[in-house]
Enzyme design. Structure first.
Site, short mmCIF file in Angstrom:
data_model
loop_
_atom_site.label_atom_id
_atom_site.label_comp_id
_atom_site.label_asym_id
_atom_site.label_seq_id
_atom_site.Cartn_x
_atom_site.Cartn_y
_atom_site.Cartn_z
N PRO A 16 8.91 11.82 3.79
CG PRO A 16 7.00 10.70 4.52
CD PRO A 16 8.17 11.51 5.01
CB CYS A 17 9.54 12.84 -1.71
SG CYS A 17 9.20 11.30 -2.58
CG ASN A 18 4.19 10.64 -0.85
OD1 ASN A 18 5.15 10.56 -0.11
ND2 ASN A 18 3.47 9.58 -1.19
CE1 TYR A 37 7.27 20.17 0.64
CE2 TYR A 37 7.97 18.09 1.61
CZ TYR A 37 7.47 19.37 1.74
OH TYR A 37 7.17 19.85 3.00
#
Length: 350
Positions: free
Chosen positions: A83-85, A87
């Site tokens: 999950p990129c939330n 970053y």
């Protein structure tokens, strides 16, 4: 060799589609689905329906933090778009200090448990700068210590013929006891590809009965606002009358009510966001349909997303472009098959 692929944070199947459609002209080399995991129920339904309809039990709908990986079968390859939330430059950029930041570590655990021959990990470009660069360094170090030679690179998918400006860090790792070298595929073969969003959306025309193609009901105000915004402009660069201007203080995000430039790739398709973030047609005063967004992500029209309209929007925005993933997987297969291909230097120093 046919590689059995396991996936964590699998999303709706962009990576899996690219993997299972990777073709290097040698039937002895390919990738098949083995198992997958995601925390979102509708996303898992989409994946089951499109990737492994005959084996739905191989997709596990569970929170990775409570997931018992000992139940999973052996794999030869692992993919994890963690999950990129925390970053993303759009978010609060908490990095390792956020809820999602440390989830990459489950990918490391899977590498240590299953010892696949290779892996592919994906995240947003903002990962490089999270926690002043310390998060990225920590992740790369742990992947190496798990026993892999890694090649991190910032892929600009529009340079690979994808009709969307989408920049993602992808790390390919090959187990360090295997004498195979992966190289980043060159963008040269795609220089003359027409990757304009107009061509992606209109050629061929989307069938009237296509999956996930319902229109969004636009308010009268939004329609009026869009009628003042030219192709390529947004709510802040267009000449809007006072009653249609947005009263926003602070950061003015360039994608708010931004209309596509039909002769260029789309701007980045995102999975969430409120008014003004849905991607807007260049000539019609409306947001794109989910099917149009899926075309920008290179999903075939036969790929049917499950869940509510908002859930589908999120799934599409979180996915890796199918054909972009396919290009990388074909480079991996060619590396193992000993087939030369045009390559370029990785742009992130290890």
């Amino acid at each position: 060799m046919i590689f059995r692929l396991g996936e964590l944070f699998c999303g709706p199947g962009g990576i899996a589609w690219g993997a299972t459609h990777a073709d290097i002209g040698d039937p002895e080399f390919g990738i098949v689905h083995q198992w997958a995991n995601d925390y979102d129920a509708s996303t898992c339904e989409t994946y089951r329906w499109n990737i492994c309809r005959d084996a739905p039990q191989t997709v596990y709908h569970e929170d990775i933090r409570k997931f018992d990986m000992s139940r999973l079968g052996p794999i030869d390859a692992l993919a994890f778009g963690f999950p990129c939330n925390d970053y993303s430059v759009v978010g609060e950029q908490k990095g390792m200090d956020g809820v999602y930041g440390p989830l990459y570590s489950y990918g490391v655990q899977a590498l240590e448990r299953f010892r696949p021959q290779w892996f592919l990990a994906e995240n947003v470009g903002g990962l490089r700068n999270a926690n002043e660069g310390k998060a990225f360094t920590k992740i790369l170090t742990e992947l190496r210590e798990a026993g892999y030679v890694i090649t991190p690179h910032l892929y600009k998918f529009e340079d690979y013929g994808i009709p969307q400006a989408r920049h993602r860090i992808i790390i390919v790792g090959i187990r360090n006891d295997i004498n195979v070298i992966y190289r980043v595929p060159s963008t040269d073969p795609y220089k003359d590809v027409d990757n304009s969003c107009r061509t992606a959306i209109e050629v061929p025309p989307i069938p009237k009965d296509a999956f996930n193609n319902e229109l969004t009901k636009q308010s009268e105000t939004v329609v009026k606002r869009l009628e003042h915004i030219q192709a390529g402009q947004n709510a802040f660069t267009a000449n809007l009358p006072p009653e249609l201007q947005l009263n926003i203080k602070g950061a003015k995000i360039s994608q708010i009510y931004k209309r596509l430039d039909p002769d260029k790739p789309s701007y980045t398709v995102t999975g969430s966001g409120g008014g003004g973030t849905h991607i807007y047609h260049w000539s019609e005063p409306r947001a794109l349909t989910n099917r149009e967004r899926a075309r920008l992500q290179t999903f075939p029209d036969t790929f049917e997303f499950k869940g509510s309209k908002e859930s589908v929007r999120k799934q599409i925005g979180m996915a890796v472009p199918c054909k972009g993933a396919q290009i990388i997987f074909e480079a991996i297969l060619k590396s193992f098959a000993g087939i030369e291909y045009p390559y370029m230097d990785a742009n992130i120093n290890e």
